[in-house]
Design an enzyme around this catalytic site. Sequence first.
Site, PDB file in Angstrom:
ATOM      1  N   THR A  13       0.816  -1.223   0.000  1.00 31.60           N
ATOM      2  CA  THR A  13       0.000   0.000   0.000  1.00 31.60           C
ATOM      3  C   THR A  13       0.847   1.270   0.000  1.00 31.60           C
ATOM      4  O   THR A  13       0.589   2.205  -0.747  1.00 31.60           O
ATOM      5  CB  THR A  13      -0.848   0.024   1.294  1.00 31.60           C
ATOM      6  OG1 THR A  13      -1.284  -1.290   1.540  1.00 31.60           O
ATOM      7  CG2 THR A  13      -1.995   0.949   1.217  1.00 31.60           C
ATOM      8  N   ASP A 201       1.803  -1.958  18.537  1.00 31.58           N
ATOM      9  CA  ASP A 201       2.065  -0.961  17.492  1.00 31.58           C
ATOM     10  C   ASP A 201       2.337   0.415  18.132  1.00 31.58           C
ATOM     11  O   ASP A 201       3.305   1.092  17.773  1.00 31.58           O
ATOM     12  CB  ASP A 201       0.833  -0.907  16.572  1.00 31.58           C
ATOM     13  CG  ASP A 201       0.959   0.107  15.470  1.00 31.58           C
ATOM     14  OD1 ASP A 201       1.614  -0.201  14.467  1.00 31.58           O
ATOM     15  OD2 ASP A 201       0.420   1.223  15.609  1.00 31.58           O
ATOM     16  N   LYS A 205       5.900   2.818  18.351  1.00 31.75           N
ATOM     17  CA  LYS A 205       5.908   4.214  17.898  1.00 31.75           C
ATOM     18  C   LYS A 205       6.351   5.161  19.019  1.00 31.75           C
ATOM     19  O   LYS A 205       7.118   6.094  18.776  1.00 31.75           O
ATOM     20  CB  LYS A 205       4.527   4.588  17.366  1.00 31.75           C
ATOM     21  CG  LYS A 205       4.186   3.852  16.053  1.00 31.75           C
ATOM     22  CD  LYS A 205       2.728   4.042  15.678  1.00 31.75           C
ATOM     23  CE  LYS A 205       2.367   3.373  14.363  1.00 31.75           C
ATOM     24  NZ  LYS A 205       0.915   3.335  14.124  1.00 31.75           N
TER      25      LYS A 205
HETATM   26  N1  HSE Z   1      -1.892  -0.356  12.296  1.00 30.83           N
HETATM   27  C1  HSE Z   1      -1.556   1.031  12.419  1.00 30.83           C
HETATM   28  C2  HSE Z   1      -2.736   1.791  12.999  1.00 30.83           C
HETATM   29  C3  HSE Z   1      -1.197   1.691  11.120  1.00 30.83           C
HETATM   30  O1  HSE Z   1      -3.831   1.251  13.168  1.00 30.83           O
HETATM   31  O2  HSE Z   1      -2.556   2.954  13.301  1.00 30.83           O
HETATM   32  C4  HSE Z   1       0.239   1.465  10.720  1.00 30.83           C
HETATM   33  O3  HSE Z   1       1.139   1.977  11.647  1.00 30.83           O
END
Ligand code: HSE
Length: 424
Positions: A13, A201, A205
């Site tokens: 993507t 995730d 970050k």
């Molecule tokens: N899976 C992530 C989210 C997007 O839902 O923000 C990619 O970092």
Amino acid sequence: MKSINLGILGMGTVASGLISIIEFNNTKIVGNIDKQLVISKVLVKDISKKRSVNLPADTYTTDAYEIINNKDIQIIVELIGGINPAYEYIRNALNNKKHVVTANKALLATHGEELEQLAHINGVRLMYEASVGGGIPIINTITENLSANEFEHIAGIINGTTNYILTQMTENGLEYEQAVKEAQRLGFAEADPSSDVDGDDAAYKIAILSSIAFDQRISVSDIPKEGITKISKEDIIYAKELGYNIKLLASASKSNNEIELRVHPAFVPSDHPLSTVKNEFNAVFLKGNAVGEIMLYGKGAGSLPTGSAVLNDIVSIVKNESRKYAESINADKYKIVNRAYKKYYIRFEVIDKPGVLARIASVFGKNNISLDSVVQRQKNGNNTAPLVFITHDIERKNIDNALKEISNFDCVIQIASIIVVEDF
Ligand code: HSE
């Protein structure tokens, strides 16, 4: 006009977004860098697959080293994701003196320090704007635009999937499972949503953001994390009644020589800017000692927004090619602590009889937990009732000690929820 040759690893993507932007904004990009960006090679799994982008057939290769060892390619864009084989590819690319642009949060949160050092040794750049917040220019904002600041606090909604789920639970009264299904139907959540809903995730970050904001390498294992899987409709309703919205926050605070990090669902006051961030949108709220409070808001994922961030890194490399970047990360600069000194919302399900509230409150008192408010909405029927406490600021270990004792009470059916209340 001089060309800059790009090699792209991966054709998903984000890569298609990047390739489309290079095509439809070509005049703007050329005007900006005075060079033509050329996509020389793209690593794919299957050459015969039909694609939405229009590149010559000989651009595609299934051999990563045809790109990594290619003398004509100056910048390698890694968009495969995951640790292996991306880790090896990026190490070899940097050792071959190629600049690297990546969106790979898991890799950076795990091996970022080593890769940055490798880039420095080889006199090339490792750029990763797209790894946090998709199209939001948060990394550049911290490292360049706000470089005159010492940061005190970062709080971000940096996972779009969980924000979508919580927004649907709040605004449309969906149960957690229904909201996850809806997120999957719309393509926000994966078939296995665990990396998003368990907080991994967001932990990757915030590890990246806090490393650069505090000049300290922070490993993802330093970050206590809790996802949103236990958030129920009842908690959402209580939060609303008390003037809050529940959000999955990734936060990092620095005070004196200590840093505290966390990924956790939290009550965010409804009048705080982070409360206005809905559905799949992301936002990062920063406090710098010069700029004060600032918030960046935008699309945290998606082909064009993330492609935009990748392209910005490419443009930045081309514009500053001769600039040398010394990444001095001091891993021992700050002590990483885990006190979680916060206000807490605690919801119990109890037997509805006299003396229950007093028994629970006395254990809180014994553990130095001072109460801000107690709420009891309605009976559940079958002689049970919900009982909600909001505490004043207290360390999490005091809460855990108290709850250990309370969990043994016959009158307590369950400790249904413990959620941090952020007052900012
Ligand atoms: N899976 C992530 C989210 C997007 O839902 O923000 C990619 O970092």
